[in-house]
Design a protein around this motif. Sequence first.
Motif, short mmCIF file in Angstrom:
data_model
loop_
_atom_site.label_atom_id
_atom_site.label_comp_id
_atom_site.label_asym_id
_atom_site.label_seq_id
_atom_site.Cartn_x
_atom_site.Cartn_y
_atom_site.Cartn_z
N SER A 92 -7.39 14.51 -5.26
CA SER A 92 -6.99 15.44 -4.99
C SER A 92 -5.73 15.64 -3.78
N ASN A 93 -4.97 16.73 -3.90
CA ASN A 93 -4.14 17.62 -3.00
C ASN A 93 -4.86 16.79 -1.31
N GLU A 94 -5.87 17.16 -1.14
CA GLU A 94 -6.48 17.35 0.23
C GLU A 94 -6.66 15.46 0.50
N GLY A 95 -6.96 14.51 -0.83
CA GLY A 95 -7.37 13.56 -0.62
C GLY A 95 -5.97 12.58 -0.69
N LYS A 96 -4.64 12.99 -1.35
CA LYS A 96 -3.50 12.28 -0.78
C LYS A 96 -2.82 12.69 0.47
N ASN A 97 -3.54 13.78 0.97
CA ASN A 97 -2.59 14.35 2.23
C ASN A 97 -3.74 13.19 3.18
N GLN A 98 -4.60 13.55 3.31
CA GLN A 98 -5.56 12.53 3.98
C GLN A 98 -5.05 11.11 4.10
N GLU A 99 -4.69 10.07 2.69
CA GLU A 99 -4.34 9.07 2.67
C GLU A 99 -2.41 9.17 3.81
N MET A 100 -1.62 9.90 3.31
CA MET A 100 -0.87 9.50 3.86
C MET A 100 -0.60 10.31 5.38
N GLY A 111 6.27 15.02 6.25
CA GLY A 111 7.63 14.59 5.98
C GLY A 111 8.43 13.79 5.98
N LEU A 112 7.33 12.63 4.63
CA LEU A 112 7.92 11.53 4.02
C LEU A 112 8.09 11.90 3.17
N SER A 113 9.72 10.68 2.18
CA SER A 113 10.24 10.26 1.25
C SER A 113 9.71 9.68 0.47
N VAL A 114 9.54 9.62 -0.89
CA VAL A 114 8.74 8.51 -2.01
C VAL A 114 10.24 7.48 -2.48
N ALA A 115 9.70 6.31 -2.09
CA ALA A 115 10.73 4.86 -2.15
C ALA A 115 10.08 4.32 -2.68
N LEU A 116 10.63 3.90 -4.10
CA LEU A 116 9.62 2.56 -4.68
C LEU A 116 10.80 1.58 -5.24
N TRP A 117 10.73 0.48 -6.10
CA TRP A 117 11.75 -0.23 -6.21
C TRP A 117 12.33 -0.39 -7.69
N ASP A 118 13.66 -1.01 -7.83
CA ASP A 118 13.80 -1.74 -8.52
C ASP A 118 13.81 -2.57 -9.63
N ILE A 119 13.39 -3.56 -8.55
CA ILE A 119 13.09 -5.10 -9.12
C ILE A 119 11.66 -5.57 -8.60
N VAL A 135 8.77 -0.03 10.07
CA VAL A 135 7.28 -0.14 9.32
C VAL A 135 6.79 1.31 8.54
N GLN A 136 6.46 1.21 7.27
CA GLN A 136 6.76 2.83 6.68
C GLN A 136 4.69 2.82 6.06
N ASN A 137 5.03 3.74 5.12
CA ASN A 137 3.93 4.32 4.77
C ASN A 137 3.47 3.86 3.37
N HIS A 138 1.93 2.92 3.13
CA HIS A 138 1.71 3.18 1.85
C HIS A 138 0.64 3.27 1.51
N SER A 139 -0.06 4.03 2.40
CA SER A 139 -1.31 4.70 2.23
C SER A 139 -2.31 3.98 2.85
N TRP A 140 -3.21 4.84 3.08
CA TRP A 140 -4.62 4.17 4.63
C TRP A 140 -5.08 3.16 3.87
#
Length: 231
Positions: A151-159, A196-204, A137-142
């Motif tokens: 803003s950086n504050e907004g990004k931080n809040q979501e994560m 403490g998160l790594s960004v993970a996207l997708w290939d397909i 179970v990982q993080n996809h924002s709020w």
Amino acid sequence: MSIGKFLVGFTASTLMLTGCSAGPLLSASVTPSPAPPSPSVSASPSDVSVDTSTKSSPSPKIEKPTPTNSKVSPPVSNKPVIYLTFDDGPSTANTPEILDILKKYDVKATFFTLGNQLSSPTQVALAQRELKEGHSVQNHSWDHASMITLSNEGKNQEMSSTNIRVTEVTGVTPKCFRPPYGATSNNVTKVAQDNGLSVALWDIDPRDWALPAPASIVENIKNNAHNNAIV
């Protein structure tokens, strides 16, 4: 649902994506069994299922980055594997069926969860079931906000809010973050790292969010499948 169709003929083998180690971890894979595979599937199946909880549907004004922007890479394996991911849940409408099918075929997956989808007792129970059955179970924002518009504050809040909520519900803190719409940047990556998160996207992209026929989704994935693909 096309998940079952795609998994027929495969046997499960769990692997993890480098950089997302927190429990069963991001992703699960499948290795082809002796059943005659489709030419495009043999070397690499894709999100061996179709994310019925939907991959982030693209925003009209946001163009998805290419896979090279992903900060999480699958480990090298001498077996053909595919990494299954599901976004936007838990969905009371779709997640139970997805979990039932994954369990039937003994396949593990990664669920990128929205913090605001962990509000009702049913949603909480689904996230706990995901972890209990060996998924990640990982993080996809709020609330599925486009990170590049905040803003950086907004990004931080979501994560950070989502990390806190997932930890409260599952007891495991996310290690990976999938930005909604795949909309990312160096700044998004930096804020993710600060959490403490790594960004993970997708290939397909199975494009299931466009609601095509299940057979069309499966064909799209099979035609674009390659070893170590993230779907």
